[in-house]
Design an enzyme around this catalytic site. Structure first.
Site, PDB file in Angstrom:
ATOM      1  N   SER A 130      38.005  52.023  43.329  1.00 20.27           N
ATOM      2  CA  SER A 130      36.354  51.222  43.978  1.00 20.27           C
ATOM      3  C   SER A 130      36.207  51.621  44.981  1.00 20.27           C
ATOM      4  O   SER A 130      36.643  52.645  45.472  1.00 20.27           O
ATOM      5  CB  SER A 130      37.697  49.888  44.862  1.00 20.27           C
ATOM      6  N   LYS A 185      43.879  45.691  42.420  1.00 20.25           N
ATOM      7  CA  LYS A 185      42.809  46.040  42.441  1.00 20.25           C
ATOM      8  C   LYS A 185      41.523  44.886  41.924  1.00 20.25           C
ATOM      9  O   LYS A 185      40.038  44.248  42.193  1.00 20.25           O
ATOM     10  CB  LYS A 185      42.221  46.671  40.990  1.00 20.25           C
ATOM     11  N   HIS A 188      41.284  42.783  44.987  1.00 15.92           N
ATOM     12  CA  HIS A 188      40.606  43.099  45.668  1.00 15.92           C
ATOM     13  C   HIS A 188      38.627  42.504  45.339  1.00 15.92           C
ATOM     14  O   HIS A 188      37.982  41.994  46.228  1.00 15.92           O
ATOM     15  CB  HIS A 188      40.166  44.529  45.953  1.00 15.92           C
ATOM     16  N   ASN A 189      38.611  42.439  43.907  1.00 20.25           N
ATOM     17  CA  ASN A 189      37.602  41.901  43.242  1.00 20.25           C
ATOM     18  C   ASN A 189      37.689  40.714  43.623  1.00 20.25           C
ATOM     19  O   ASN A 189      35.917  39.899  43.906  1.00 20.25           O
ATOM     20  CB  ASN A 189      37.838  42.201  41.589  1.00 20.25           C
ATOM     21  N   GLU A 192      36.090  39.953  47.245  1.00 17.33           N
ATOM     22  CA  GLU A 192      34.807  40.452  47.050  1.00 17.33           C
ATOM     23  C   GLU A 192      34.078  39.512  46.806  1.00 17.33           C
ATOM     24  O   GLU A 192      32.681  39.358  47.547  1.00 17.33           O
ATOM     25  CB  GLU A 192      34.596  41.866  46.437  1.00 17.33           C
TER      26      GLU A 192
END
Ligand code: 2AM
Length: 483
Positions: A130, A185, A188-189, A192
């Site tokens: 990222s 990940k 994480h997105n 976000e």
């Protein structure tokens, strides 16, 4: 004999180019290959000129130029191309060689590919990367998972190219087995998506309710970036609000339909699959979907009346309340995201290091923030922490934020300004801290129409009861015949 390369890369798009330039700058020799082979020479003679790159014109060339155990990293379009390349590389590799996927792969694919590659006697790493193009070049956040035996072989390269926090700790560590890296990940997105949506809700309230100009909002975000909210996304929002085109704020000329590539949706689907209330991120995905229904909204706006937006309170107080609302909701979002990772770890047998994950997100990536340092501390204090809201620091912060956060939600709802993520997070908070929820009635309803049975507060857990609510149905509970 020419020097062999430390690692090979397939996929010379911007991310791949930047990542290998980053590796080379740290002293590694990198062999590069691309499906469209002309791009190899273009890169080696262009951005890579005079540097330690070996251009390969075939998979055979690429493999032959690698030091053993060979490490071949793919940064290609997610999906079928990854499977295709795995099938092309596998026949050329030897036992113990490592295939790495640095793309945005869906974690079930990474679970499957790890098993497949391991069945061929090779090792597999699926790593989240990222930080966008700039991160790839100057230091991304990296979240590797896969075959644990591969980690010692890629650790030095990965940690040397990753972003570093103030004390020099790299934002990259081993996440866990098979799909764990890509799962983290993905979360994480999702986070976000949530962070972006709550910022957008605060912006809409400032603009539509408080009537603030882009310049005024720019100043507010500048202030916010100095405190608890200090983060990359607050920082870029500050800059976006200050950006002018022909003397006017560019942001106001941008069409209000959000795009998405699907990682937020994956996070929501994973939460539904695992039964975890990931409400803030879920609402953030749906908010993008609603924004995309632009034509329908334009039609609706002409015919449906809502309340007249009118703010008569104290503007400075409201701005302060908005800061509290953002911080309170952000804590909820991370609490929910961490719960999702905990459940996934239990489901897939991953041994996730939650503090380590916070550290990987602390720098380099889009959700990087000061706040993640506090999450790291919370898990250092209690590695078994079941929910972030039970950590004394975060509990105190949410309690302190709640009065302002509630005023924001109440004012927004009264005025008809949509704040789905701020409100859903608050409802989760109130549900989470409730000893008793109305699910007793829900269980009664299920038992009434479907004989689904219920447990009683005056009997031990695990005993199930069925009532013949109408006197017409039988006494048979659905579980009795649900075979
Ligand atoms: P290309 O340069 O030959 O298009 C990002 O798009 C990277 O993924 C590029 O290196 C691109 O190669 C590669 N890529 C995209 N689609 C692909 C496919 N279907 N098969 C193989 N590689 C692909």
């Amino acid at each position: 004999m020419t020097k062999l390369a430390d690692i090979g890369l397939i996929g010379l798009a911007v991310m791949g180019e930047n990542l290998v330039l980053n590796m080379e700058s740290k002293g590694y020799t990198v062999a590069v290959y691309n499906r469209t082979v002309e791009k190899v020479d273009k890169f080696v003679n262009g951005r890579g000129a005079g540097k330690n790159f070996i251009g390969a014109h075939s998979i055979e060339d690429l493999v032959a130029s690698l030091e053993k155990p060979r490490k071949v990293m793919m940064l290609v379009k997610a999906g079928q191309p990854v499977d295709d390349f795995i099938d092309m590389i596998v026949p050329h590799l030897d036992k113990g060689d490592i295939i790495i996927d640095g793309g945005n792969s869906h974690f079930p694919d990474t679970i499957r590919r790890t098993k497949y590659v391991e069945s061929k006697g090779l090792l597999y790493v699926g790593t989240g990367v990222s930080g966008g193009e700039e991160g790839a070049l100057n230091g991304p956040s990296m979240m590797p998972g896969g075959s644990p035996e591969a980690w010692p072989h890629v650790k030095d390269i990965f940690q040397s190219i990753a972003a570093k926090v103030e004390d020099g700790t790299p934002c990259c560590d081993w996440v866990g087995e098979d799909g764990a890296g890509h799962f983290v990940k993905m979360v994480h997105n999702g986070i976000e998506y949530g962070d972006m949506q709550i910022i957008c809700e605060a912006y809409q309230l400032m603009k539509d309710l408080l009537g603030m100009s882009a310049d005024e909002m720019h100043e507010v975000f500048k202030e916010w970036n100095k405190g608890d909210l200090d983060s990359y996304l607050i920082e870029i929002t500050r800059d976006i609000l200050g950006y002018k085109e022909d003397g006017e704020a560019l942001v106001e000329k941008i069409l209000d339909t959000a795009g998405q590539k699907g990682t937020g949706k994956w996070t929501g689907v994973a939460a539904l699959d695992l039964g975890i209330p990931l409400t803030l991120i879920g609402e953030s995905v749906f908010a993008r979907c609603l924004s995309a229904q632009k034509d329908l909204r334009v039609e609706a706006s002409k015919v449906i009346e809502g309340p007249k937006v009118k703010f008569e309170g104290d503007k400075a107080q409201m701005i302060n309340d908005l800061k509290d609302a953002l911080f309170g909701a952000k804590i909820i979002s991370y609490a929910q995201g961490y719960n999702l990772m905990m459940e996934a770890a239990a489901e897939h047998g991953w041994n996730l290091n939650y503090g380590g994950i916070a550290l990987m997100w602390r720098g380099g990536c889009i959700i990087r923030s000061v706040f993640l340092g506090d999450i790291k501390k919370a898990f250092d204090n209690n590695p078994e922490l079941p929910n972030l809201l039970l950590d004394p620091y975060f509990k105190g912060k949410v309690e302190a934020a709640q009065a302002g956060w509630r005023r924001v939600c109440a004012t927004a709802l009264t005025n008809g300004v949509p704040v789905p993520s701020l409100t859903s997070a608050l409802c989760y908070f109130d549900g989470f801290r409730s000893e008793r929820l109305p699910a007793n009635l829900l269980q009664a309803q299920r038992d009434y129409f479907g004989a689904h049975t219920y447990e009683r507060i005056d009997k031990p857990r695990g005993q199930f009861f069925h009532t013949n609510w109408t006197g017409r149905g039988g006494d048979t509970a659905s579980t009795t015949y649900d075979v």
